[in-house]
Motif scaffolding. Structure first.
Motif, mmCIF file in Angstrom:
data_model
loop_
_atom_site.group_PDB
_atom_site.id
_atom_site.type_symbol
_atom_site.label_atom_id
_atom_site.label_comp_id
_atom_site.label_asym_id
_atom_site.label_seq_id
_atom_site.Cartn_x
_atom_site.Cartn_y
_atom_site.Cartn_z
ATOM 1 N N LEU A 88 2.011 -23.697 40.424
ATOM 2 C CA LEU A 88 1.686 -24.391 41.665
ATOM 3 C C LEU A 88 0.292 -25.006 41.616
ATOM 4 N N ARG A 89 -0.612 -24.350 40.922
ATOM 5 C CA ARG A 89 -1.960 -24.912 40.782
ATOM 6 C C ARG A 89 -1.922 -26.225 40.002
ATOM 7 N N SER A 90 -1.147 -26.247 38.905
ATOM 8 C CA SER A 90 -1.079 -27.461 38.096
ATOM 9 C C SER A 90 -0.223 -28.537 38.746
ATOM 10 N N ALA A 91 0.815 -28.141 39.474
ATOM 11 C CA ALA A 91 1.739 -29.118 40.040
ATOM 12 C C ALA A 91 1.323 -29.619 41.419
ATOM 13 N N GLN A 92 0.744 -28.726 42.240
ATOM 14 C CA GLN A 92 0.449 -29.104 43.622
ATOM 15 C C GLN A 92 -1.018 -28.967 43.986
ATOM 16 N N GLY A 93 -1.839 -28.474 43.064
ATOM 17 C CA GLY A 93 -3.277 -28.456 43.305
ATOM 18 C C GLY A 93 -3.776 -27.352 44.212
ATOM 19 N N ILE A 94 -3.034 -26.228 44.281
ATOM 20 C CA ILE A 94 -3.555 -25.123 45.087
ATOM 21 C C ILE A 94 -4.735 -24.475 44.358
ATOM 22 N N GLN A 95 -5.514 -23.719 45.100
ATOM 23 C CA GLN A 95 -6.682 -23.030 44.548
ATOM 24 C C GLN A 95 -6.405 -21.528 44.527
ATOM 25 N N ILE A 96 -6.568 -20.906 43.380
ATOM 26 C CA ILE A 96 -6.328 -19.462 43.248
ATOM 27 C C ILE A 96 -7.667 -18.737 43.219
ATOM 28 N N ASN A 97 -7.882 -17.854 44.185
ATOM 29 C CA ASN A 97 -9.120 -17.081 44.264
ATOM 30 C C ASN A 97 -8.808 -15.602 44.064
ATOM 31 N N GLU A 98 -9.410 -15.013 43.052
ATOM 32 C CA GLU A 98 -9.179 -13.598 42.758
ATOM 33 C C GLU A 98 -10.236 -12.748 43.446
ATOM 34 N N LEU A 99 -9.791 -11.707 44.139
ATOM 35 C CA LEU A 99 -10.704 -10.842 44.898
ATOM 36 C C LEU A 99 -11.361 -9.799 43.995
ATOM 37 N N THR A 100 -11.953 -10.271 42.913
ATOM 38 C CA THR A 100 -12.549 -9.361 41.927
ATOM 39 C C THR A 100 -13.751 -8.630 42.482
ATOM 40 N N GLU A 101 -14.610 -9.338 43.203
ATOM 41 C CA GLU A 101 -15.853 -8.744 43.701
ATOM 42 C C GLU A 101 -15.627 -7.723 44.812
ATOM 43 N N ALA A 102 -14.425 -7.698 45.377
ATOM 44 C CA ALA A 102 -14.149 -6.780 46.480
ATOM 45 C C ALA A 102 -13.663 -5.423 46.003
ATOM 46 N N VAL A 103 -13.528 -5.247 44.692
ATOM 47 C CA VAL A 103 -13.036 -3.987 44.133
ATOM 48 C C VAL A 103 -14.052 -3.443 43.141
ATOM 49 N N SER A 104 -14.407 -2.168 43.297
ATOM 50 C CA SER A 104 -15.329 -1.550 42.342
ATOM 51 C C SER A 104 -14.628 -1.349 41.009
ATOM 52 N N ARG A 105 -15.302 -1.665 39.903
ATOM 53 C CA ARG A 105 -14.677 -1.588 38.591
ATOM 54 C C ARG A 105 -14.480 -0.152 38.109
ATOM 55 N N ASP A 106 -15.360 0.755 38.552
ATOM 56 C CA ASP A 106 -15.283 2.122 38.047
ATOM 57 C C ASP A 106 -14.284 2.986 38.821
ATOM 58 N N ARG A 107 -14.254 2.831 40.159
ATOM 59 C CA ARG A 107 -13.395 3.680 40.984
ATOM 60 C C ARG A 107 -12.195 2.926 41.583
ATOM 61 N N LEU A 108 -12.135 1.612 41.359
ATOM 62 C CA LEU A 108 -11.043 0.776 41.883
ATOM 63 C C LEU A 108 -10.904 0.906 43.395
ATOM 64 N N GLU A 109 -12.044 1.024 44.080
ATOM 65 C CA GLU A 109 -12.040 1.139 45.537
ATOM 66 C C GLU A 109 -12.371 -0.218 46.157
ATOM 67 N N TRP A 110 -11.730 -0.497 47.290
ATOM 68 C CA TRP A 110 -11.897 -1.780 47.951
ATOM 69 C C TRP A 110 -13.032 -1.759 48.964
ATOM 70 N N ASP A 111 -13.755 -2.867 49.044
ATOM 71 C CA ASP A 111 -14.791 -3.081 50.048
ATOM 72 C C ASP A 111 -14.297 -4.211 50.949
ATOM 73 N N LEU A 112 -13.786 -3.861 52.135
ATOM 74 C CA LEU A 112 -13.202 -4.864 53.017
ATOM 75 C C LEU A 112 -14.240 -5.832 53.564
ATOM 76 N N ASP A 113 -15.507 -5.431 53.604
ATOM 77 C CA ASP A 113 -16.555 -6.358 54.039
ATOM 78 C C ASP A 113 -16.677 -7.531 53.064
ATOM 79 N N LYS A 114 -16.479 -7.255 51.792
ATOM 80 C CA LYS A 114 -16.528 -8.327 50.797
ATOM 81 C C LYS A 114 -15.295 -9.221 50.897
ATOM 82 N N VAL A 115 -14.170 -8.640 51.309
ATOM 83 C CA VAL A 115 -12.983 -9.453 51.566
ATOM 84 C C VAL A 115 -13.261 -10.397 52.728
ATOM 85 N N LYS A 116 -13.883 -9.876 53.797
ATOM 86 C CA LYS A 116 -14.241 -10.716 54.944
ATOM 87 C C LYS A 116 -15.171 -11.845 54.525
ATOM 88 N N GLU A 117 -16.134 -11.524 53.688
ATOM 89 C CA GLU A 117 -17.085 -12.531 53.236
ATOM 90 C C GLU A 117 -16.388 -13.627 52.431
#
Length: 222
Positions: free
Chosen positions: A123-152
């Motif tokens: 879909l990105r190549s055919a229709q130009g959608i933008q894919i955003n990965e929520l990498t910064e919202a998850v801690s790499r060591d404990r795999l815990e989510w920070d919902l404030d970073k999701v809001k941001e």
């Protein structure tokens, strides 16, 4: 459909899913009544015999199965159960069937399956959608989510859709789907959940926040 007999169909729908075999038996006329219904066999009845007792019995089984699945998911009386040949096909239908515009922002977790990443890449190549990965919202060591970073992240680039893996198929990490969905709904985003590893194991407490929940009975309904 006019040829009677058994037709083995091999489905190789995703590299990770592997191949599956489905036996399709096509029946006509009185043969429907003579064939015992088997949940492992897809029985196709031509439209002109829909008033046949065998066809009516098949309809009852399908309707009863829908209700049982709703109860197992904890969403009895809410939403609609739609059958698909596999969760890969279901996710493809949801993603390719959605009305996208160029520049639409679609958010994903870092733990999505190929059945999500590949259609979105197309879909990105055919229709130009933008894919955003929520990498910064998850801690790499404990795999815990920070919902404030999701809001941001959503504030900086409002989402058109959010695709969430309920349970990671590699690490088994649990995504707070309702917390993320609640934030996404502030922007009117469509929320799609890949519940292949979680359907039936974890409750869905607020179905009004989730537009599509795809699940695979072979993994979790045992």
């Amino acid at each position: 459909l006019r040829r009677l007999g058994r037709m083995p169909v091999e489905l190789d729908l995703a590299a990770v899913d592997g191949a599956a075999e489905l036996e399709i038996v096509v029946l006509e006329g009185e043969e429907v009544a003579d064939r015992p219904l088997d949940h492992a066999v897809a029985v196709i009845v031509q439209l002109h015999v829909r008033d046949h007792p065998g066809a009516q019995q098949a309809d009852r089984i399908i309707a009863d199965t829908r209700m049982q699945v709703q109860r197992l998911l904890g969403v009895a009386g809410q939403g609609e159960i739609v059958y698909s040949s596999s969760i890969t096909v279901a996710l493809n239908q949801i993603l390719f069937g959605s009305p996208w515009k160029r520049g639409d922002a679609v958010y994903v977790t870092p733990y999505e399956h190929n059945s999500v990443f590949r259609p979105l890449a197309k879909l990105r190549s055919a229709q130009g959608i933008q894919i955003n990965e929520l990498t910064e919202a998850v801690s790499r060591d404990r795999l815990e989510w920070d919902l404030d970073k999701v809001k941001e992240a959503f504030f900086q680039c409002p989402p058109k859709a959010v695709v969430l893996s309920h349970v990671g198929n590699v690490c088994g990490n649990l995504t707070p789907i309702e917390g993320i969905a609640r934030i996404a709904k502030e922007y009117g985003a469509v929320v799609i959940v890949d519940g292949a590893q979680g359907g039936g194991l974890f409750p869905i407490n607020n179905t009004s926040l989730i537009d599509f929940y795809a699940f695979f009975v072979l993994f979790t309904f045992y």
